[in-house]
Design a protein around this motif. Sequence first.
Motif, mmCIF file in Angstrom:
data_model
loop_
_atom_site.group_PDB
_atom_site.id
_atom_site.type_symbol
_atom_site.label_atom_id
_atom_site.label_comp_id
_atom_site.label_asym_id
_atom_site.label_seq_id
_atom_site.Cartn_x
_atom_site.Cartn_y
_atom_site.Cartn_z
ATOM 1 N N PRO A 49 0.823 -1.218 0.000
ATOM 2 C CA PRO A 49 0.000 0.000 0.000
ATOM 3 C C PRO A 49 0.854 1.264 0.000
ATOM 4 C CG PRO A 49 0.246 -0.783 2.234
ATOM 5 C CD PRO A 49 1.133 -1.657 1.382
ATOM 6 N N GLY A 50 0.272 2.334 -0.485
ATOM 7 C CA GLY A 50 1.009 3.596 -0.436
ATOM 8 C C GLY A 50 0.285 4.689 -1.190
ATOM 9 N N SER A 51 0.935 5.857 -1.243
ATOM 10 C CA SER A 51 0.366 6.998 -1.953
ATOM 11 C C SER A 51 0.798 6.995 -3.429
ATOM 12 C CB SER A 51 0.822 8.305 -1.297
ATOM 13 O OG SER A 51 0.494 8.298 0.071
ATOM 14 N N TYR B 58 7.967 5.169 12.202
ATOM 15 C CA TYR B 58 6.647 5.303 11.576
ATOM 16 C C TYR B 58 6.136 3.936 11.114
ATOM 17 C CZ TYR B 58 3.475 6.649 7.688
ATOM 18 O OH TYR B 58 2.429 6.773 6.811
ATOM 19 N N LEU C 264 -3.744 4.439 -1.926
ATOM 20 C CA LEU C 264 -4.710 4.958 -0.961
ATOM 21 C C LEU C 264 -5.453 6.161 -1.539
ATOM 22 C CD1 LEU C 264 -5.950 5.114 1.932
ATOM 23 C CD2 LEU C 264 -4.096 6.685 2.496
ATOM 24 N N PHE D 173 -7.678 1.729 -2.792
ATOM 25 C CA PHE D 173 -8.475 1.401 -1.607
ATOM 26 C C PHE D 173 -8.775 2.653 -0.794
ATOM 27 C CE2 PHE D 173 -5.843 1.428 2.343
ATOM 28 C CZ PHE D 173 -4.592 1.717 1.796
ATOM 29 N N ARG E 277 5.954 -3.495 3.018
ATOM 30 C CA ARG E 277 6.380 -2.097 3.105
ATOM 31 C C ARG E 277 7.903 -2.037 2.958
ATOM 32 N NH1 ARG E 277 3.476 2.403 2.652
ATOM 33 N NH2 ARG E 277 4.481 3.498 4.362
ATOM 34 N N MET F 3 2.864 1.747 12.474
ATOM 35 C CA MET F 3 1.796 1.284 11.581
ATOM 36 C C MET F 3 1.647 -0.232 11.635
ATOM 37 S SD MET F 3 1.203 3.176 8.008
ATOM 38 C CE MET F 3 2.790 2.894 7.330
ATOM 39 N N MET G 1 0.053 -1.268 14.899
ATOM 40 C CA MET G 1 -1.372 -0.902 14.943
ATOM 41 C C MET G 1 -2.178 -1.832 14.037
ATOM 42 S SD MET G 1 -3.615 0.867 16.339
ATOM 43 C CE MET G 1 -2.942 2.333 17.117
ATOM 44 N N ASN G 2 -1.649 -2.124 12.870
ATOM 45 C CA ASN G 2 -2.348 -3.047 11.970
ATOM 46 C C ASN G 2 -2.449 -4.440 12.596
ATOM 47 O OD1 ASN G 2 -3.080 -1.348 9.827
ATOM 48 N ND2 ASN G 2 -1.045 -1.478 8.929
ATOM 49 N N LYS H 142 -5.973 14.522 1.616
ATOM 50 C CA LYS H 142 -4.679 14.956 1.068
ATOM 51 C C LYS H 142 -4.856 15.622 -0.290
ATOM 52 C CE LYS H 142 -0.609 12.387 2.630
ATOM 53 N NZ LYS H 142 0.326 11.325 2.213
ATOM 54 N N GLY I 185 -10.318 3.797 3.292
ATOM 55 C CA GLY I 185 -10.582 3.285 4.640
ATOM 56 C C GLY I 185 -9.402 2.525 5.201
ATOM 57 N N LEU I 186 -9.706 1.596 6.103
ATOM 58 C CA LEU I 186 -8.625 0.887 6.799
ATOM 59 C C LEU I 186 -7.969 -0.157 5.900
ATOM 60 C CD1 LEU I 186 -9.988 0.231 10.412
ATOM 61 C CD2 LEU I 186 -8.291 1.925 9.695
ATOM 62 N N LEU I 187 -6.648 -0.185 5.969
ATOM 63 C CA LEU I 187 -5.888 -1.159 5.183
ATOM 64 C C LEU I 187 -6.247 -2.596 5.576
ATOM 65 C CD1 LEU I 187 -3.597 -1.754 3.180
ATOM 66 C CD2 LEU I 187 -1.974 -1.389 5.052
HETATM 67 O O1 PNS Z 1 3.068 5.937 0.949
HETATM 68 P P1 PNS Z 1 2.557 6.258 2.326
HETATM 69 O O2 PNS Z 1 1.807 7.575 2.283
HETATM 70 O O3 PNS Z 1 3.632 6.216 3.374
HETATM 71 O O4 PNS Z 1 1.476 5.110 2.702
HETATM 72 C C1 PNS Z 1 0.769 5.156 3.918
HETATM 73 C C2 PNS Z 1 -0.342 4.094 3.939
HETATM 74 C C3 PNS Z 1 -1.249 4.214 2.726
HETATM 75 C C4 PNS Z 1 0.267 2.724 3.968
HETATM 76 C C5 PNS Z 1 -1.156 4.316 5.257
HETATM 77 O O5 PNS Z 1 -1.496 5.663 5.359
HETATM 78 C C6 PNS Z 1 -2.431 3.483 5.333
HETATM 79 O O6 PNS Z 1 -2.395 2.276 5.378
HETATM 80 N N1 PNS Z 1 -3.599 4.160 5.328
HETATM 81 C C7 PNS Z 1 -4.903 3.528 5.345
HETATM 82 C C8 PNS Z 1 -5.664 3.866 6.626
HETATM 83 C C9 PNS Z 1 -5.288 2.925 7.741
HETATM 84 O O7 PNS Z 1 -5.436 1.719 7.657
HETATM 85 N N2 PNS Z 1 -4.781 3.524 8.839
HETATM 86 C C10 PNS Z 1 -4.276 2.800 9.981
HETATM 87 C C11 PNS Z 1 -2.861 2.309 9.717
HETATM 88 S S1 PNS Z 1 -2.042 1.931 11.179
#
Ligand code: PNS
Length: 162
Positions: free
Chosen positions: A9-11, A99, A38, A71, A89, A103, A106-107, A43, A73-75
């Motif tokens: 996942p990513g931007s 960071y 995402l 996608f 990642r 993440m 938390m996931n 943004k 919402g939540l990953l």
């Molecule tokens: O390329 P990035 O911006 O570093 O990617 C960040 C990304 C998309 C992986 C992260 O923001 C994400 O997973 N967002 C979805 C929302 C979510 O699940 N948030 C809780 C993650 S702990």
Amino acid sequence: MKTSTAIYPGSFDPVTNGHLDLIERGAKMFDRLIVAVLHNAEKQPLFTVPERLEMLREVTRAWPSVEIDVFEGLLVDYAQKRQASVILRGIRAISDYEYELQMALMNRKLQPKLETVFMMPAETYSYLSARLVREIAMFNGPLQGLVPPLIEARLRAKNAKK
Ligand code: PNS
């Protein structure tokens, strides 16, 4: 038969050679790799989601097991929907670690069965980021080696319009 599906996942605003390095490594490791952009309404990206998807599709054509998707919402929810067991990642330097750890943990809290796998891109790309690429492009600096030629052309065109 067990098939492994991973989500990267990513931007991807825009996709860089560092992302592609990771996609290539991920495609070797997993049966199916879903590169998921995402859609973040909060943004203000340089490229729209359809533009980012199209660019990603163009530059990942060589890998048949790589799928490009979007996608919201939540990953963890998206991973469940796509029946993926792994989040992929990249970690470039120690500065990414905090960071990424936050993440990943938390996931894991949200979905304990989902595993985050970290891979390191080639060291040539350790200082490369989409943010810096956008900045260099904005000031018409050289982008050779940082993004594929197609992405460079899109960046130039985007900045010419501004
Ligand atoms: O390329 P990035 O911006 O570093 O990617 C960040 C990304 C998309 C992986 C992260 O923001 C994400 O997973 N967002 C979805 C929302 C979510 O699940 N948030 C809780 C993650 S702990």
